[in-house]
Design an enzyme around this catalytic site. Structure first.
Site, PDB file in Angstrom:
ATOM      1  N   TYR A  93       0.844  -1.193   0.000  1.00  0.00           N
ATOM      2  CA  TYR A  93       0.000   0.000   0.000  1.00  0.00           C
ATOM      3  C   TYR A  93       0.883   1.249   0.000  1.00  0.00           C
ATOM      4  CZ  TYR A  93      -3.596  -3.362   1.483  1.00  0.00           C
ATOM      5  OH  TYR A  93      -4.440  -4.453   1.575  1.00  0.00           O
ATOM      6  N   HIS A 162       0.294 -12.133   1.508  1.00  0.00           N
ATOM      7  CA  HIS A 162      -0.419 -11.212   0.635  1.00  0.00           C
ATOM      8  C   HIS A 162      -0.487 -11.727  -0.806  1.00  0.00           C
ATOM      9  CE1 HIS A 162      -1.073  -6.618  -0.298  1.00  0.00           C
ATOM     10  NE2 HIS A 162      -2.124  -7.369  -0.593  1.00  0.00           N
TER      11      HIS A 162
END
Length: 444
Positions: A93, A162
């Site tokens: 992010y 992830h």
């Protein structure tokens, strides 16, 4: 140190629901999805701010005085003050900016660490395709140490694998990534292990192959919303199976969270982001749903969030909230949801393992409408009924053809087809880079 007790937002059992002491006993029904504190999820390419464009190596140079960064810090502080004490971030992010911003906010708040739930991830990193994914043992260790340094949070509550669909192979995850995650847990850097990605079938495969007790939590996104309820309706395993992913998690003592109730921008009154992977058919159906809502003077995002919150089997729904306006809208939805229990004690709640596999979600959608009706306006009731109509609604054909989601595995294959050397060369590099002793002792 500030005195803070997270009590304003309704909470649901989490670790206690599955008998897992590694996890927080309970969580707020909405969590702060920190992907909004980044430059890589903007809706339009023209909105990219070069001053906020980072890499893992430059994220530490982010200025806390940048107006956007100040807005993000304020959003975090406002969320925590409202009782949203679960922050979900990742190195991916903003390519580090999200974790850095959380670090800025934590320094300003000076809270008792035990009052916060801070989750991050490993595996996905920079925008450069050659540097975007690394599931090696060494990088996993390095990334966790770097995340702890950026956020200054002492420990990570849940460390999540992830987007495993982008790993060159599942074997790499089993032999490199998971052992490194377990090592981080042994060393006290993280309290629990989790996984997040899109394809539910792959989640199921990794959870079963890793063995019971390896993962404490799973976070799925885009699989419980107005157009896609695969979390409860998709059969896992062999063709004779009637077990949904939600049911599997329940019987396996794996806590469940969900994200993207707006389906990453599909369920809004705006066009979806330029990078959205959905098919044109699904985008068109969502646009039709938005038109139905607009015709009835209904805010589609509000309706979509209420729908997501109404399933009691999902402990926490993550919402990307990059400013106080987004946060305030989410809190309004939470307050409306609270009324279901506050003023309507006789309303049936969905059991944690509600099965929608047998009828592809027909009964589930009907049950959701019945639960929400007491808190909806007449226009919202009418709009929800039209949208969820299994015969003539905007998603009816998609449900019949099982095309309510996009193909996450295809997206991963497409990514690697454009990378020189593809999966094979990437896996070779990851395995060669992995010195386990050096990974633990290195300060880099």
């Amino acid at each position: 140190m500030s005195d803070f007790t997270p009590q304003q937002i309704p909470r649901r059992p989490f670790g206690s629901a599955v008998g897992n002491p590694n996890l927080p006993n309970d969580v707020p029904i909405i969590g702060l999805g920190c992907s909004s504190f980044a430059n890589n999820f903007v809706e339009n390419e023209a909105d990219i701010d070069i001053e906020l464009t980072m890499t893992q190596d430059t994220a530490g140079c982010l200025s806390p005085n940048h107006p956007k960064v100040q807005e993000w810090i304020s959003t975090i502080k406002h969320a925590v003050n409202k009782g949203i004490n679960l922050l979900d971030t990742a190195p991916w992010y903003g390519h580090g900016s999200s974790e850095v911003v959380i670090g800025f906010a934590l320094k300003e708040m000076e809270l008792d660490r035990s009052k916060l739930i801070i989750n991050t991830k490993i595996g996905r990193y920079d925008s450069d395709p050659l540097k975007q994914f690394d599931f090696s043992y060494a990088m996993t260790i390095r990334s966790v140490k770097r995340s702890l340094d950026r956020m200054g949070c002492g420990y990570i509550d849940v460390l999540q694998l992830h987007d495993p669909e982008f790993s060159p192979s599942i074997e790499l995850i089993l032999q490199e990534t998971i052992p490194a995650m377990i090592e981080c847990k042994k060393r006290g850097w993280v309290k629990a292990l989790g996984m997040t990605g899109y394809p539910l079938e792959l989640h199921y495969d990794i959870l079963t192959r890793a063995g019971k007790g390896t993962f404490d939590q799973t976070l799925t996104y885009g699989h419980f919303n107005l157009h896609n309820q695969n979390l409860c309706t998709l059969a896992l395993g062999n063709n004779d199976s009637t077990m949904s992913f939600m049911e599997y998690c329940q019987v396996s003592s794996v806590a469940l969270m969900a994200a993207a109730p707006l389906s990453m921008g599909l369920l809004t009154h705006n066009s979806p982001p330029f990078w959205h992977p959905a098919s044109e058919t699904l985008k068109t159906a969502c646009k039709h749903a938005a038109e139905i809502a607009k015709k009835n003077n209904v805010d589609l995002p509000m309706l979509a969030i209420l729908f997501a919150l109404a399933h009691d089997g999902i402990s926490c729904t993550l919402l990307g909230m990059g400013c106080q306006r987004d946060l305030d809208s989410a809190i309004i939805a939470v307050e409306r949801y609270r009324a279901i229990h506050a003023g309507h004690d006789n309303i049936e709640t969905l059991p944690p393992t509600c099965n929608g596999v047998m009828d592809h979600g027909v009964a589930l959608r009907s049950q959701m409408q019945s639960k929400l009706n007491p808190i909806l306006t007449e226009s919202e009731k009418r709009t929800l009924a039209i949208i969820l109509d299994d015969t003539n609604g905007p998603f009816s054909d998609l449900w019949k053809e099982q095309k309510q989601s996009w193909d996450g595995l295809y997206e991963a294959d497409l990514f690697w087809s454009k990378v020189p050397g593809g999966r094979s060369e990437a896996e070779s590099k990851m395995r060669k880079s992995s010195s386990r002793t050096n990974a633990i002792t290195s300060n880099k």
